[in-house]
Motif scaffolding. Structure first.
Motif, PDB file in Angstrom:
ATOM      1  N   GLU A 131     -11.936  48.411   7.436  1.00 63.09           N
ATOM      2  CA  GLU A 131     -12.853  48.299   8.568  1.00 63.09           C
ATOM      3  C   GLU A 131     -12.078  48.376   9.878  1.00 63.09           C
ATOM      4  OE1 GLU A 131     -13.281  43.488   9.087  1.00 63.09           O
ATOM      5  OE2 GLU A 131     -14.582  44.461   7.593  1.00 63.09           O
ATOM      6  N   ILE A 132     -12.795  48.638  10.954  1.00 60.67           N
ATOM      7  CA  ILE A 132     -12.184  48.732  12.274  1.00 60.67           C
ATOM      8  C   ILE A 132     -11.863  47.331  12.803  1.00 60.67           C
ATOM      9  CG2 ILE A 132     -12.517  49.467  14.659  1.00 60.67           C
ATOM     10  CD1 ILE A 132     -12.100  51.782  12.772  1.00 60.67           C
ATOM     11  N   ALA A 133     -10.656  47.177  13.317  1.00 61.95           N
ATOM     12  CA  ALA A 133     -10.221  45.911  13.920  1.00 61.95           C
ATOM     13  C   ALA A 133      -9.583  46.218  15.270  1.00 61.95           C
ATOM     14  CB  ALA A 133      -9.231  45.200  12.999  1.00 61.95           C
ATOM     15  N   VAL A 134      -9.214  45.176  16.012  1.00 65.55           N
ATOM     16  CA  VAL A 134      -8.555  45.330  17.309  1.00 65.55           C
ATOM     17  C   VAL A 134      -7.294  44.475  17.319  1.00 65.55           C
ATOM     18  CG1 VAL A 134      -8.723  44.999  19.798  1.00 65.55           C
ATOM     19  CG2 VAL A 134     -10.720  45.795  18.517  1.00 65.55           C
ATOM     20  N   ILE A 169      -7.374  50.583  11.970  1.00 68.95           N
ATOM     21  CA  ILE A 169      -8.020  50.379  10.671  1.00 68.95           C
ATOM     22  C   ILE A 169      -7.337  49.226   9.958  1.00 68.95           C
ATOM     23  CG2 ILE A 169      -8.545  51.398   8.430  1.00 68.95           C
ATOM     24  CD1 ILE A 169      -8.493  54.139   9.755  1.00 68.95           C
ATOM     25  N   ALA A 170      -8.133  48.234   9.560  1.00 71.73           N
ATOM     26  CA  ALA A 170      -7.607  47.117   8.778  1.00 71.73           C
ATOM     27  C   ALA A 170      -7.933  47.369   7.315  1.00 71.73           C
ATOM     28  CB  ALA A 170      -8.221  45.799   9.241  1.00 71.73           C
ATOM     29  N   MET A 223       1.816  52.012  11.674  1.00 71.56           N
ATOM     30  CA  MET A 223       1.393  51.006  10.706  1.00 71.56           C
ATOM     31  C   MET A 223       1.999  49.654  11.056  1.00 71.56           C
ATOM     32  SD  MET A 223       1.343  51.368   6.562  1.00 71.56           S
ATOM     33  CE  MET A 223       3.121  51.574   6.376  1.00 71.56           C
ATOM     34  N   LEU A 224       1.224  48.622  10.868  1.00 69.27           N
ATOM     35  CA  LEU A 224       1.663  47.246  11.118  1.00 69.27           C
ATOM     36  C   LEU A 224       1.231  46.383   9.950  1.00 69.27           C
ATOM     37  CD1 LEU A 224       1.256  45.105  14.348  1.00 69.27           C
ATOM     38  CD2 LEU A 224       0.278  44.291  12.202  1.00 69.27           C
ATOM     39  N   PHE A 225       2.152  45.592   9.444  1.00 68.05           N
ATOM     40  CA  PHE A 225       1.774  44.555   8.494  1.00 68.05           C
ATOM     41  C   PHE A 225       2.806  43.445   8.533  1.00 68.05           C
ATOM     42  CE2 PHE A 225       3.981  47.919   6.334  1.00 68.05           C
ATOM     43  CZ  PHE A 225       4.863  47.312   5.459  1.00 68.05           C
ATOM     44  N   TYR A 271      -2.556  47.342   8.725  1.00 68.70           N
ATOM     45  CA  TYR A 271      -3.221  47.963   9.879  1.00 68.70           C
ATOM     46  C   TYR A 271      -2.619  49.342  10.152  1.00 68.70           C
ATOM     47  CZ  TYR A 271      -4.819  43.173  10.555  1.00 68.70           C
ATOM     48  OH  TYR A 271      -5.369  41.929  10.370  1.00 68.70           O
ATOM     49  N   VAL A 272      -3.513  50.311  10.430  1.00 67.15           N
ATOM     50  CA  VAL A 272      -3.099  51.697  10.657  1.00 67.15           C
ATOM     51  C   VAL A 272      -3.813  52.243  11.884  1.00 67.15           C
ATOM     52  CG1 VAL A 272      -3.068  54.033   9.700  1.00 67.15           C
ATOM     53  CG2 VAL A 272      -2.735  52.079   8.187  1.00 67.15           C
ATOM     54  N   LYS A 273      -3.105  53.043  12.681  1.00 65.09           N
ATOM     55  CA  LYS A 273      -3.722  53.715  13.827  1.00 65.09           C
ATOM     56  C   LYS A 273      -3.004  55.034  14.084  1.00 65.09           C
ATOM     57  CE  LYS A 273      -0.911  51.422  17.404  1.00 65.09           C
ATOM     58  NZ  LYS A 273      -0.909  50.591  18.626  1.00 65.09           N
TER      59      LYS A 273
END
Length: 433
Positions: free
Chosen positions: A130-133, A140-141, A171-173, A291-293
């Protein structure tokens, strides 16, 4: 040494002589040797380094002089001298040769997406997303359990990659509090295959035996089956499960797989099987969401066995023929003036040219596409041009010969109504003055 320092040193030697009678055995012999060494250095000045050290002790100055023999690691092939006096050769390896595919066939910046909804440009293979901020930017989460998503093409095709393409994403995790966590996969499929039968995959393992290791599993080019993995290439890297954004990039050119993290190549496979059709991104069982953007797929790739990208011949030729050098390979973070790491190779071309031609002066122009208002794009393009100038100065270019100018979206070179045209308009131009 000054006369005062010599006198003081001799005075210290005299004191040392006065206490010699207290020394016994090997301790006395060591002191004798030390006294003799100091006397020789003071009187004969044979070794200036020792003189400096004695000066420092007398003056009460214990400045660390290790930097005298500091080693440089600037990618050159020159021989350096270590503090031990031994010769050490720098090893040169081309690690930052990534070139984004020029024609964009898929890009998702999450503009217009609604937080909490499934991302509209993606298809769900398994799990949830789902979309996150994060820090004011949409992304994208992917759920902390297995989450598998794939770009959704408008025509529903699963044969859009071809034999020459690049894939990029941020990408972030944050899984640093978990030991032995499973990995993240970027899977490339053949058109007729489904998940778990990938043509090749890039996997980042977070824990256990393969702690912080990137592995490429792939089919060899002469392997008749698309489902049989017959080789692997691994590289230790990271850790990247640190709660920070990192940039990942894949380049595939006919048979060569190259994978980069933050602009540094860590996977290089020369003989993989062609036939790529579609791509999936798979996060497996982490303790927190992934998380991906800024996901982008482009046609084109790093030239196969081409010349090093730091060759300045392209710059020289363009300037000789047109009086300017135009590039789309200087990249920035979305909506920011922060240079991406992979941009430095391109900027190095200009630096090399300017250092070889010290009288050359350039106007550095930043250009944007027409997405967003002039109120945003005009200052952003100026800031980006200034960032390039600053990077050049950091490479040893005289800033007097550089002038940053932001052009916003006012001078397009292609149609802004198409993504391919907008990609061409996002550029940096070096105009010789």
């Amino acid at each position: 040494m000054t006369n005062l320092k010599k006198t003081t040193a001799i005075f210290l030697i005299a004191i040392a002589y006065s206490v010699q009678s207290d020394a016994q055995g090997i301790l006395g012999r060591i002191k004798d040797k030390a006294v003799e060494t100091v006397r020789n250095k003071v009187e004969n000045k044979v070794d200036r380094t020792v003189d400096d050290a004695v000066d420092d002790v007398i003056d009460g100055n214990k400045t660390d002089k290790k930097n005298k023999n500091s080693q440089r690691d600037n990618g050159s092939d020159e021989v350096t001298t270590s503090t031990s006096g031994k010769k050490k050769a720098n090893i040169e390896q081309q690690k930052s040769d990534f070139v984004p595919g020029a024609t964009v066939i898929f890009e998702d910046k999450m503009q217009g997406e609604q937080v909490g909804e499934f991302p509209s440009k993606w298809d769900l293979v398994r799990g949830n997303a789902e979309i996150a901020v994060i820090d004011g930017e949409k992304c994208i989460a992917m759920s902390k359990d297995d989450s598998w998503i794939s770009p959704l093409m408008k025509d529903g095709s699963k044969n859009y990659l071809g034999d020459v393409f690049t894939i990029e994403y941020d990408m972030l995790f944050d899984d640093s509090d978990r030991d032995g966590a499973p990995g993240i996969e970027l899977d490339i499929m053949h058109e007729t295959e489904h998940q778990d039968n990938e043509l090749f995959s890039i996997e980042y393992y977070l824990g256990g035996y393969d702690n912080h290791t990137f592995t490429c599993n792939y089919c060899l080019s002469n392997e008749p089956s698309y489902t049989h993995k017959d080789g692997s290439s691994s590289a230790e890297a990271g850790p990247f499960n640190d709660g920070q954004w990192h940039h990942y990039a894949l380049s595939f050119n006919k048979r060569a797989i190259k994978f980069y993290v933050d602009g540094v190549r860590i996977i290089n496979v020369p003989n993989a099987k062609p036939g790529a059709g579609w791509v999936t991104l798979f996060g497996r069982g982490g303790s927190k969401p992934l998380y991906v953007k800024n996901f982008r797929i482009g046609k084109g790739a790093v030239e196969l066995y081409g010349r090093q990208s730091t060759d300045i011949s392209a710059v020289e030729r363009a300037i000789a023929e047109t009086g300017k050098f135009v590039t789309n390979n200087i990249l920035f973070e979305t909506g920011k003036a922060t240079l991406k790491a992979e941009s430095m190779t391109e900027i190095q071309k200009i630096a090399d040219y300017m250092k070889a031609n010290p009288s050359a002066r350039f106007e550095v122009q930043g250009h944007t596409d027409n997405q967003g208002s002039d109120k945003i794009n005009d200052p952003l393009s100026q800031q980006r041009a200034e960032a390039v100038v600053k990077a050049l100065e950091g490479m040893g270019v005289d800033g007097f010969n550089l002038r940053a100018v932001g052009k916003g979206s006012h001078d397009p070179v292609a149609d802004n109504s198409t993504e391919a045209g907008r990609a061409k308009n996002r550029r940096v131009e070096f105009i010789k003055k």
